[in-house]
Enzyme design. Sequence first.
Site, mmCIF file in Angstrom:
data_model
loop_
_atom_site.group_PDB
_atom_site.id
_atom_site.type_symbol
_atom_site.label_atom_id
_atom_site.label_comp_id
_atom_site.label_asym_id
_atom_site.label_seq_id
_atom_site.Cartn_x
_atom_site.Cartn_y
_atom_site.Cartn_z
ATOM 1 N N HIS A 62 0.867 -1.182 0.000
ATOM 2 C CA HIS A 62 0.000 0.000 0.000
ATOM 3 C C HIS A 62 0.903 1.231 0.000
ATOM 4 O O HIS A 62 1.555 1.515 0.999
ATOM 5 C CB HIS A 62 -0.913 -0.010 1.226
ATOM 6 C CG HIS A 62 -1.819 -1.201 1.261
ATOM 7 N ND1 HIS A 62 -3.029 -1.225 0.609
ATOM 8 C CD2 HIS A 62 -1.669 -2.430 1.808
ATOM 9 C CE1 HIS A 62 -3.609 -2.415 0.790
ATOM 10 N NE2 HIS A 62 -2.787 -3.169 1.506
ATOM 11 N N HIS A 232 -2.730 -12.511 1.980
ATOM 12 C CA HIS A 232 -2.423 -12.599 3.423
ATOM 13 C C HIS A 232 -3.123 -13.726 4.202
ATOM 14 O O HIS A 232 -3.938 -13.455 5.097
ATOM 15 C CB HIS A 232 -2.640 -11.259 4.119
ATOM 16 C CG HIS A 232 -3.904 -10.500 3.760
ATOM 17 N ND1 HIS A 232 -5.143 -11.044 3.866
ATOM 18 C CD2 HIS A 232 -4.072 -9.238 3.292
ATOM 19 C CE1 HIS A 232 -6.042 -10.147 3.497
ATOM 20 N NE2 HIS A 232 -5.422 -9.052 3.136
ATOM 21 N N ASP A 305 2.239 -6.846 2.502
ATOM 22 C CA ASP A 305 1.039 -6.116 2.936
ATOM 23 C C ASP A 305 1.467 -4.824 3.652
ATOM 24 O O ASP A 305 0.878 -4.427 4.661
ATOM 25 C CB ASP A 305 0.131 -6.977 3.831
ATOM 26 C CG ASP A 305 -1.282 -6.402 3.932
ATOM 27 O OD1 ASP A 305 -1.563 -5.367 3.278
ATOM 28 O OD2 ASP A 305 -2.102 -6.971 4.666
HETATM 29 ZN ZN LIG Z 1 -3.454 -5.204 1.960
#
Ligand SMILES: [Zn+2]
Length: 424
Positions: A62, A232, A305
Amino acid sequence: MSIIIKQGLVVDPSQGLRAIKDVLIENGKIVRIADCIIPGTSQAINAKGLVVMPGLVDMHAHLREPGREDKETIETATMAALAGGITSVLAMPNTTPCIDSAQAAGLLQKRIQKSAKANVFVAGALTKNRKGHALTDIEGLCNKSVLAFTDDGSSVDDEKLLSSAFDICRKTGVLIVCHCEDTALSAGGTVNRGFISTSMGLRGISKESEYKRVERDINIAESAQARIHIAHVSCAESVDVIRQAKAKGVKVTAETCPHYLMLCEDDVRGFDTNKKMNPPLRSCDDRNSLKRAVIDGVIDIVSTDHAPHTENEKDIEFERAAFGVIGLETMLPVTLTALYGNDSTDLTKIAQICSTGPARILGLKKGTLSAGSDADVVIFDPEREWMVEKRGIVSKSKNSAFLGMRLKGKVIFTILNGAVAYQA
Ligand SMILES: [Zn+2]
């Protein structure tokens, strides 16, 4: 511009290579790997005692730009990536605005061209504004070089809608990445449901909320005969579902994140908000199952992540703090610390799960040191220990779950497109 990397342990699963070699780089490409190459006018890097691998590929990051540049930007995230030996990242589309139109994807591509320090590839939203009500123009976005589609951060509840998305993606060959969470089951939770959530007085997130959704999404993909990638994975039950699907021949791949391989719910006892992520850290048994799943290949890869948050969003009560931790700079060291040396994991496996594997899943010509490929390379010391400290973090946000911990494995050089882009 040419570089020779001298006498490193070259590990490249794409060509079954694991030997002490010299690597010659010219004009941004890998030219040759041989026992000994005479340097001539090239810059020589002494890699004796070090490991030379294809640059790492993180297919789940991100970057927060556009919209939350106070947390991270394309520039700061890619600098952090390079410090972690990551040369390519897939940017998740949950930005503001989110990447759900050709226009948004085009503007993001322009920003990437202007400020990215590493390769950034773009994932598009699966549904408009990630609301789960209407599909984005998947084919149109593919033409804007969007590589994968996901509503990551949320799951698509509408089965029919998801089914038609898989139909389109089968035809275009593009990948859907599924965030598996049934929010009817997980709502209000902040940590894994179990003894820890009870003793801490926090509402728990059941494992069911994850694995039931993994099961459902895989079934929908299977019916559409499409590919699916599970994001994830955090618990043993999800691993079992994926294992069974693979045995049946479903085109499923899966990732877990380094923090799920190293930490577990016991680490949350101190109410440290940097241990709060979604899905949450699970039990010690789940962690061990994930390790085994990575080793035996049920889990194909690791992804960060990477989720930067400002101190304002983390330095508050546990229940109100934002979910997510940064991970670009620690992906390799944490993976090494969790797997290498302790288990039967060798460096070839590490290269496979951190580089060659994700590149293959995304269909990128990365994750390889074969002659003619882009010279994206990481050179690291697999034994050197270091402490994760706030002041050393390159990311704009400092919400690492590993602050104050000692990790094994230090990136020494990162080479991008044939030039040294990071040096420790
Ligand atoms: Zn994510």
